[in-house]
Design a protein around this motif. Structure first.
Motif, PDB file in Angstrom:
ATOM      1  N   GLY A 253      46.759   6.232  55.779  1.00  0.00           N
ATOM      2  CA  GLY A 253      47.663   5.412  56.564  1.00  0.00           C
ATOM      3  C   GLY A 253      48.814   6.183  57.179  1.00  0.00           C
ATOM      4  O   GLY A 253      49.572   5.627  57.989  1.00  0.00           O
ATOM      5  N   GLU A 254      48.995   7.440  56.810  1.00  0.00           N
ATOM      6  CA  GLU A 254      50.070   8.243  57.400  1.00  0.00           C
ATOM      7  C   GLU A 254      49.726   8.613  58.843  1.00  0.00           C
ATOM      8  O   GLU A 254      48.562   8.868  59.177  1.00  0.00           O
ATOM      9  CB  GLU A 254      50.312   9.524  56.599  1.00  0.00           C
ATOM     10  N   VAL A 255      50.745   8.672  59.675  1.00  0.00           N
ATOM     11  CA  VAL A 255      50.599   9.166  61.048  1.00  0.00           C
ATOM     12  C   VAL A 255      51.682  10.205  61.283  1.00  0.00           C
ATOM     13  O   VAL A 255      52.880   9.914  61.123  1.00  0.00           O
ATOM     14  CB  VAL A 255      50.719   8.034  62.087  1.00  0.00           C
ATOM     15  N   PHE A 256      51.272  11.403  61.663  1.00  0.00           N
ATOM     16  CA  PHE A 256      52.208  12.487  61.941  1.00  0.00           C
ATOM     17  C   PHE A 256      52.298  12.686  63.460  1.00  0.00           C
ATOM     18  O   PHE A 256      51.269  12.725  64.148  1.00  0.00           O
ATOM     19  CB  PHE A 256      51.743  13.788  61.282  1.00  0.00           C
ATOM     20  N   LEU A 257      53.523  12.838  63.945  1.00  0.00           N
ATOM     21  CA  LEU A 257      53.759  13.121  65.367  1.00  0.00           C
ATOM     22  C   LEU A 257      54.447  14.470  65.484  1.00  0.00           C
ATOM     23  O   LEU A 257      55.583  14.643  65.034  1.00  0.00           O
ATOM     24  CB  LEU A 257      54.618  12.028  66.000  1.00  0.00           C
ATOM     25  N   LEU A 258      53.745  15.428  66.077  1.00  0.00           N
ATOM     26  CA  LEU A 258      54.298  16.751  66.341  1.00  0.00           C
ATOM     27  C   LEU A 258      54.533  16.864  67.847  1.00  0.00           C
ATOM     28  O   LEU A 258      53.708  16.400  68.643  1.00  0.00           O
ATOM     29  CB  LEU A 258      53.336  17.849  65.884  1.00  0.00           C
ATOM     30  N   PHE A 259      55.620  17.506  68.247  1.00  0.00           N
ATOM     31  CA  PHE A 259      55.943  17.557  69.673  1.00  0.00           C
ATOM     32  C   PHE A 259      56.822  18.765  69.970  1.00  0.00           C
ATOM     33  O   PHE A 259      57.485  19.321  69.081  1.00  0.00           O
ATOM     34  CB  PHE A 259      56.661  16.270  70.103  1.00  0.00           C
ATOM     35  N   THR A 260      56.836  19.183  71.218  1.00  0.00           N
ATOM     36  CA  THR A 260      57.744  20.238  71.667  1.00  0.00           C
ATOM     37  C   THR A 260      59.040  19.604  72.166  1.00  0.00           C
ATOM     38  O   THR A 260      59.095  18.399  72.443  1.00  0.00           O
ATOM     39  CB  THR A 260      57.105  21.085  72.778  1.00  0.00           C
ATOM     40  N   ASP A 261      60.095  20.417  72.288  1.00  0.00           N
ATOM     41  CA  ASP A 261      61.419  19.845  72.571  1.00  0.00           C
ATOM     42  C   ASP A 261      61.543  19.248  73.966  1.00  0.00           C
ATOM     43  O   ASP A 261      62.511  18.530  74.252  1.00  0.00           O
ATOM     44  CB  ASP A 261      62.521  20.884  72.342  1.00  0.00           C
ATOM     45  N   GLY A 262      60.561  19.511  74.850  1.00  0.00           N
ATOM     46  CA  GLY A 262      60.595  18.875  76.157  1.00  0.00           C
ATOM     47  C   GLY A 262      60.545  17.360  76.065  1.00  0.00           C
ATOM     48  O   GLY A 262      61.050  16.657  76.948  1.00  0.00           O
ATOM     49  N   LEU A 263      59.979  16.842  74.968  1.00  0.00           N
ATOM     50  CA  LEU A 263      59.859  15.396  74.805  1.00  0.00           C
ATOM     51  C   LEU A 263      61.224  14.739  74.622  1.00  0.00           C
ATOM     52  O   LEU A 263      61.483  13.658  75.154  1.00  0.00           O
ATOM     53  CB  LEU A 263      58.958  15.082  73.602  1.00  0.00           C
ATOM     54  N   THR A 264      62.105  15.384  73.873  1.00  0.00           N
ATOM     55  CA  THR A 264      63.411  14.786  73.591  1.00  0.00           C
ATOM     56  C   THR A 264      64.508  15.307  74.513  1.00  0.00           C
ATOM     57  O   THR A 264      65.660  14.887  74.398  1.00  0.00           O
ATOM     58  CB  THR A 264      63.813  15.054  72.126  1.00  0.00           C
ATOM     59  N   GLU A 265      64.168  16.208  75.424  1.00  0.00           N
ATOM     60  CA  GLU A 265      65.150  16.707  76.388  1.00  0.00           C
ATOM     61  C   GLU A 265      64.917  16.151  77.781  1.00  0.00           C
ATOM     62  O   GLU A 265      65.639  16.466  78.716  1.00  0.00           O
ATOM     63  CB  GLU A 265      65.105  18.238  76.439  1.00  0.00           C
ATOM     64  N   PHE A 266      63.898  15.307  77.919  1.00  0.00           N
ATOM     65  CA  PHE A 266      63.582  14.724  79.220  1.00  0.00           C
ATOM     66  C   PHE A 266      64.429  13.485  79.469  1.00  0.00           C
ATOM     67  O   PHE A 266      64.529  12.600  78.624  1.00  0.00           O
ATOM     68  CB  PHE A 266      62.092  14.350  79.281  1.00  0.00           C
ATOM     69  N   ASN A 267      65.047  13.449  80.644  1.00  0.00           N
ATOM     70  CA  ASN A 267      65.768  12.250  81.094  1.00  0.00           C
ATOM     71  C   ASN A 267      66.850  11.833  80.100  1.00  0.00           C
ATOM     72  O   ASN A 267      66.969  10.664  79.721  1.00  0.00           O
ATOM     73  CB  ASN A 267      64.788  11.092  81.306  1.00  0.00           C
ATOM     74  N   ILE A 268      67.654  12.806  79.669  1.00  0.00           N
ATOM     75  CA  ILE A 268      68.703  12.531  78.685  1.00  0.00           C
ATOM     76  C   ILE A 268      69.861  11.789  79.342  1.00  0.00           C
ATOM     77  O   ILE A 268      70.360  12.185  80.394  1.00  0.00           O
ATOM     78  CB  ILE A 268      69.208  13.843  78.040  1.00  0.00           C
TER      79      ILE A 268
END
Length: 394
Positions: free
Chosen positions: A312-327
């Motif tokens: 039931g676990e879901v892991f989300l891995l991402f690069t910093d472009g995801l949280t730096e877009f359209n700030i």
């Protein structure tokens, strides 16, 4: 011979700085201005009526080259480079452009010739090189998109099934982001996300080197080394040696994950990368493990997080472009907190793990079409891992 231009029009055409002619479909000249006649060292009226295309190849009036040029006339407007011998036997280069026109119900061709100077030739060669380079970049971008978007989507262990999905969005044609899922052997598998320094061609070239380190990791695991700290330490030493040889020093952040298919434990190591998120039992938390980026110093040490999986676990891995877009700088809530809230609400409303990447692109980033991707100021890569417990596990 029929007159197609008035005296005033003829005077204007004769004043043009480039050669101009009116041709029948078979290439016979019906009109030639002074500049065109000058190429052949004749007066305009002296070259009317002859098939001037024959002058491209004096040895064969029915040459394949002539037939090829005439075929171009029949298809659409074309710009071609042609060669005409001057009085010294030297080929002079011209840009040849034809435009179909209808006069008195007859389709004729307006032809212009502009001689190419050395400077023109250099500009044309440069433009051709730029087009060729752009074509190669597009092909490379397609290849990189294929590598990052078509990962292994399913792995099966003794107790769990592992489902992967990915999203890759380059801010330019090419990117330094890397995604990888590897079934190393019957027992072990690895997953990986990385963000290389910079963007564009240089970062993309280094991304190929990064993938080679994953092959090295797989070889070490296959030989029995499964301590992920030691594996990444070895990769770091190799990367530091490789990167320090270049004039422009390189490094990358990454998440390394190792799955033991015979057990219930998942190991995850963070090398200077944004914290992954894990959704479990209705809560979203950060995987707070951190270490130095790969390739910065040869003697870096690393730690990892271990997860005792239940399903039931879901892991989300991402690069910093995801949280730096359209700030939004006026928003007191960080983009990371926005993402955590978005993921929680997504799953709380019955969202499926395999569709999370679509929801992030469409709703979190607000990118609804290809044109919207041009607004990206950094590359974005996402890797989603969901765990499903097998019914027969004990």
């Amino acid at each position: 011979m029929m007159s197609f231009y008035s005296d005033q029009e003829t005077q204007l055409l004769n004043s043009l700085p480039y050669a101009f002619g009116l041709l029948e479909q078979d290439g016979n000249l019906l009109f030639a201005n002074s500049k065109l006649a000058e190429i052949y060292k004749k007066k305009p009226q002296e070259i009317l009526g002859f098939a001037w295309l024959d002058h491209f190849d004096s040895e064969n009036e029915d040459s394949e080259r002539k037939r090829w040029i005439l075929r171009q006339f029949q298809i659409r407007r074309k710009k071609r480079r042609i060669y005409i011998l001057d009085e010294n036997g030297i080929n002079r280069v011209y840009i040849f452009d034809t435009t179909p026109v209808e006069i008195s119900g007859t389709i004729l061709l307006q032809a212009t010739l502009i001689e190419i100077t050395n400077r023109h030739q250099q500009l044309l060669d440069l433009r051709q090189s730029q087009r060729s380079f752009a074509r190669e970049i597009r092909l490379a971008a397609n290849t990189q998109n294929h590598i990052n978007n078509y990962i292994i989507h399913f792995l099966e262990g003794r107790f769990f099934k592992y489902y992967f999905s990915s999203l890759f969005l380059a801010s330019e044609y090419l990117s330094g982001d890397v995604l990888n899922v590897n079934n190393i052997n019957r027992r072990y598998s690895s997953f990986f996300i990385a963000d290389g320094r910079g963007h564009g061609l240089t970062a993309a070239l280094y991304s190929g080197l990064i993938i080679s380190y994953l092959n090295y990791l797989a070889m070490q695991v296959a030989d029995g080394l499964t301590d992920i700290r030691e594996l990444v330490s070895r990769i770091n030493k190799t990367a530091y040696s490789d990167f320090s040889r270049g004039k422009e020093f390189y490094f990358f952040s990454a998440i390394f994950g190792l799955i033991d298919g015979n057990g219930k434990t998942l190991h995850m190591l963070n090398a200077g990368h944004p914290y992954p998120l894990v959704y479990k039992n209705g809560q979203v938390t950060e995987v707070e493990t951190h270490g130095p980026m790969v390739g910065v110093t040869p003697d870096a040490t690393y730690s990892y997080s271990s997860f005792e999986l239940e399903g039931g676990e879901v892991f989300l891995l991402f690069t910093d472009g995801l949280t730096e877009f359209n700030i939004d700088t006026s928003n007191p809530v960080s983009r990371e907190e926005d993402l955590k809230l978005f993921v929680k609400q997504y799953f709380d409303h019955g969202g499926k793990p395999e569709k999370l990447k679509i929801a992030i692109e469409r709703d979190f980033l607000g990118i609804g079409n290809v044109a919207g991707r041009k607004l990206l100021n950094d590359d974005i890569a996402i890797l989603v891992l969901s765990i499903e417990q097998k019914p027969q596990s004990t």
